[in-house]
Design an enzyme around this catalytic site. Sequence first.
Site, PDB file in Angstrom:
ATOM      1  N   HIS A 100       0.852  -1.198   0.000  1.00 10.65           N
ATOM      2  CA  HIS A 100       0.000   0.000   0.000  1.00 10.65           C
ATOM      3  C   HIS A 100       0.877   1.234   0.000  1.00 10.65           C
ATOM      4  CE1 HIS A 100       0.683  -1.368   4.131  1.00 10.65           C
ATOM      5  NE2 HIS A 100       0.723  -0.089   4.468  1.00 10.65           N
ATOM      6  N   HIS A 102       1.168   5.188   0.875  1.00  8.10           N
ATOM      7  CA  HIS A 102       0.570   6.196   1.754  1.00  8.10           C
ATOM      8  C   HIS A 102       0.614   7.552   1.045  1.00  8.10           C
ATOM      9  CE1 HIS A 102       0.854   4.029   5.776  1.00  8.10           C
ATOM     10  NE2 HIS A 102       1.708   3.297   5.065  1.00  8.10           N
TER      11      HIS A 102
HETATM   12  P1  AMP Z   1       2.119   0.175   7.255  1.00  6.28           P
HETATM   13  O1  AMP Z   1       2.937   0.377   8.511  1.00  6.28           O
HETATM   14  O2  AMP Z   1       2.717   0.887   6.073  1.00  6.28           O
HETATM   15  O3  AMP Z   1       1.845  -1.280   6.999  1.00  6.28           O
HETATM   16  O4  AMP Z   1       0.766   0.936   7.517  1.00  6.28           O
HETATM   17  C1  AMP Z   1      -0.441   0.291   7.723  1.00  6.28           C
HETATM   18  C2  AMP Z   1      -1.480   1.371   7.838  1.00  6.28           C
HETATM   19  O5  AMP Z   1      -2.745   0.763   7.736  1.00  6.28           O
HETATM   20  C3  AMP Z   1      -1.439   2.146   9.163  1.00  6.28           C
HETATM   21  O6  AMP Z   1      -1.257   3.522   8.880  1.00  6.28           O
HETATM   22  C4  AMP Z   1      -2.810   1.841   9.773  1.00  6.28           C
HETATM   23  O7  AMP Z   1      -3.351   2.961  10.439  1.00  6.28           O
HETATM   24  C5  AMP Z   1      -3.637   1.452   8.565  1.00  6.28           C
HETATM   25  N1  AMP Z   1      -4.744   0.553   8.821  1.00  6.28           N
HETATM   26  C6  AMP Z   1      -4.705  -0.607   9.511  1.00  6.28           C
HETATM   27  N2  AMP Z   1      -5.925  -1.192   9.511  1.00  6.28           N
HETATM   28  C7  AMP Z   1      -6.741  -0.376   8.775  1.00  6.28           C
HETATM   29  C8  AMP Z   1      -8.121  -0.432   8.407  1.00  6.28           C
HETATM   30  N3  AMP Z   1      -8.920  -1.433   8.776  1.00  6.28           N
HETATM   31  N4  AMP Z   1      -8.608   0.590   7.655  1.00  6.28           N
HETATM   32  C9  AMP Z   1      -7.817   1.608   7.275  1.00  6.28           C
HETATM   33  N5  AMP Z   1      -6.525   1.702   7.597  1.00  6.28           N
HETATM   34  C10 AMP Z   1      -5.986   0.734   8.339  1.00  6.28           C
END
Ligand code: AMP
Length: 143
Positions: A100, A102
């Site tokens: 993903h 950001h």
């Molecule tokens: P990463 O550390 O790059 O894997 O970031 C994962 C991101 O996913 C974090 O910023 C979380 O806040 C976000 N996240 C986790 N679960 C959800 C969810 N159900 N809906 C939206 N964002 C999420």
Amino acid sequence: MSEDCIFCRIVDGEIPARVVYEDADVLAFLDANPLAPGHTLVVPKAHHETLRDVPPAGGESLFAALHSLTPVVEDAVDADASNVAFNNGEAAGQEVPHVHGHIIPRFDGDGGRPVHAVAGDRPELSEDELDAIADDIADAVDE
Ligand code: AMP
Ligand code: ZN
């Protein structure tokens, strides 16, 4: 789809999300724990863990969505700029193992840091070492 993947479950509609964009290959939704207003995640619909796992066509659609969404997100929250980044693998801080991007809106004086702040101490690299690294990368690209 990976059964125990939270982002696959969002793509599938099993878990609610604030979806802001969707096309055949990509879904974008607001981060549930935002670092800034408008913090948006852009994911391929297909389950791939990191960028190296994404096939070329998937990379193109992912970047196209990031490219078109970034100014839209910035404008929606009246941001001055944004950081667009991937935590690409666990050692880089990736917590959700479904690749993903950001989009993090930034505001003058918000106290945040540039992307340079994410790595550890800067390594001491000689000119020869830099040349060798550049050659290794360029050679691998040519292969
Ligand atoms: P990463 O550390 O790059 O894997 O970031 C994962 C991101 O996913 C974090 O910023 C979380 O806040 C976000 N996240 C986790 N679960 C959800 C969810 N159900 N809906 C939206 N964002 C999420
Ligand atoms: Zn997934």
